[in-house]
Write a protein that holds these residues in place. Structure first.
Motif: not given
Length: 357
Positions: A221-223, A242-258
């Motif tokens: 599989x491909x990401x 595309x039957x062999x593809x996994x989809x992605x996205x970043x999930x960082x929590x952005x909180x410079x002030x906490x």
């Protein structure tokens, strides 16, 4: 046959550096919206990123498995300024290894061997800060385009020759590891963000690279993700063929002030874009990078809430990251203080229970 001939042409130290199975090893596969194991059962992948090149240790894989992880995301850095020497593996003189520095290839072999022996599914990605963009900052521009020939950035969209070299790297890598036990997914290029390039050309780039990988390693599989791996951009690269593809996205929590409720709600909103793609098109998704900076979440309230949200929605993930550089306030749960590695035990103990849920 060309790539396999290249592999055989390596000297003994390289060609024998990574043993492969006599028969193709079972891999993960895609069935509808599920990633399934070799027995055909749905599997939720949860574990760590070994994101900093050269930081992983021989004991990490077994330790990760004991913590409950079943996946690890492993990098190869090829063509980019990575804030220090010895990280970029590009070596155009290394003809027998498709332009990968032999020492880097040997170390990649080692990391994959450690993970495979610990029965961790491996997400192998090739990162290229130049190739994905080439304009991130002044140092990156200087490194990627030392003669100033590419005003729109020296990357895989402005330099067709560099693009073909990168595809050759992937053919070599896919061929080298295709029969390795616990190869889970190949991730062609994280966070593509070429300036001035339409989204459909990012998708076309992925199609070209993935076709080369499929030829070398059919069935793995491909990401992939959308522009800069932003979660709302995940729709840009969806293709029903595309039957062999996994989809992605970043999930960082952005909180410079906490970390707070507002930052958590913003992350949940981004996560919904990933979940919506899965629900609408019945395709598998996987969060290849999720993380919260330690300095922004001293009570670890936010990281618990983030991972609880992923678990509640059956989202697999690789936490960013296991070993990191020398700053205890960053993402890494083990940081470097001089020559000593210092584990943040409270963070490890907070994150790892979510691997088993």
């Amino acid at each position: 046959m060309l790539v396999r001939s290249m592999t055989l042409a390596l000297g003994l130290s390289l060609s024998m550096a990574f043993p492969v199975a006599a028969l193709a090893a079972p891999h993960l596969s895609v069935q509808g919206q599920e990633i399934v194991d070799p027995s055909g059962h749905p599997i939720l992948l949860r574990g760590w990123n070994w994101g900093h090149w050269g930081k992983a240790q021989p004991s990490d894989a077994a330790d990760n498995a004991a913590q409950g992880a079943n996946v690890v995301r492993i990098p190869l850095r090829w063509w980019g300024w990575y804030e220090g020497r010895g990280v970029d593996s590009r070596d155009d003189n290394a003809s027998t290894s498709a332009g990968i520095d032999p020492a880097h290839l040997k170390h990649l072999d080692e990391m994959i061997r450690w993970a495979s022996a610990a029965k961790l599914w491996i997400v192998l990605f090739i990162d290229s800060d130049c190739g994905q963009n080439g304009t991130q900052d002044a140092q990156e521009r200087k490194y990627c385009d030392p003669r100033g020939e590419y005003p729109k950035g020296h990357n895989f969209w402005t330099d067709k020759a560099a693009r073909q070299k990168f595809i050759a790297v992937w053919r070599f890598i896919a061929d080298r590891y295709r029969d390795t036990a616990y190869i889970g997914m190949f991730e062609p290029l994280p966070e593509p963000n070429p300036p001035g390039v339409p989204d459909d050309q990012i998708k076309a780039f992925y199609a070209e690279v993935m076709n080369a990988i499929r030829e070398a390693a059919p069935g793995v599989p491909l990401l992939i993700g959308g522009r800069a791996y932003r979660a709302p951009a995940i729709r840009q690269v969806y293709d029903p063929q595309w039957k062999d593809v996994v989809y992605t996205g970043n999930l960082f929590l952005h909180a410079k002030r906490g970390a707070n409720e507002a930052s958590l709600d913003e992350l949940r909103s981004r996560a919904k874009k990933v979940l919506d793609l899965r629900a609408t098109h019945k395709v598998p998704v996987f969060v290849q990078q999720v993380g919260v900076r330690s300095g922004e979440d001293p009570s670890r309230w936010a990281v618990k809430a983030v991972l609880s949200h992923l678990v509640a929605n059956r989202l697999g993930f690789a936490y960013w990251e296991y070993r990191a550089a020398g700053n205890p306030n960053e993402y890494g749960v083990i940081y470097q203080r001089g020559n000593e590695w210092v584990p943040k035990r409270d963070w490890i103990d907070t994150i790892t229970p979510f691997f088993k849920q």
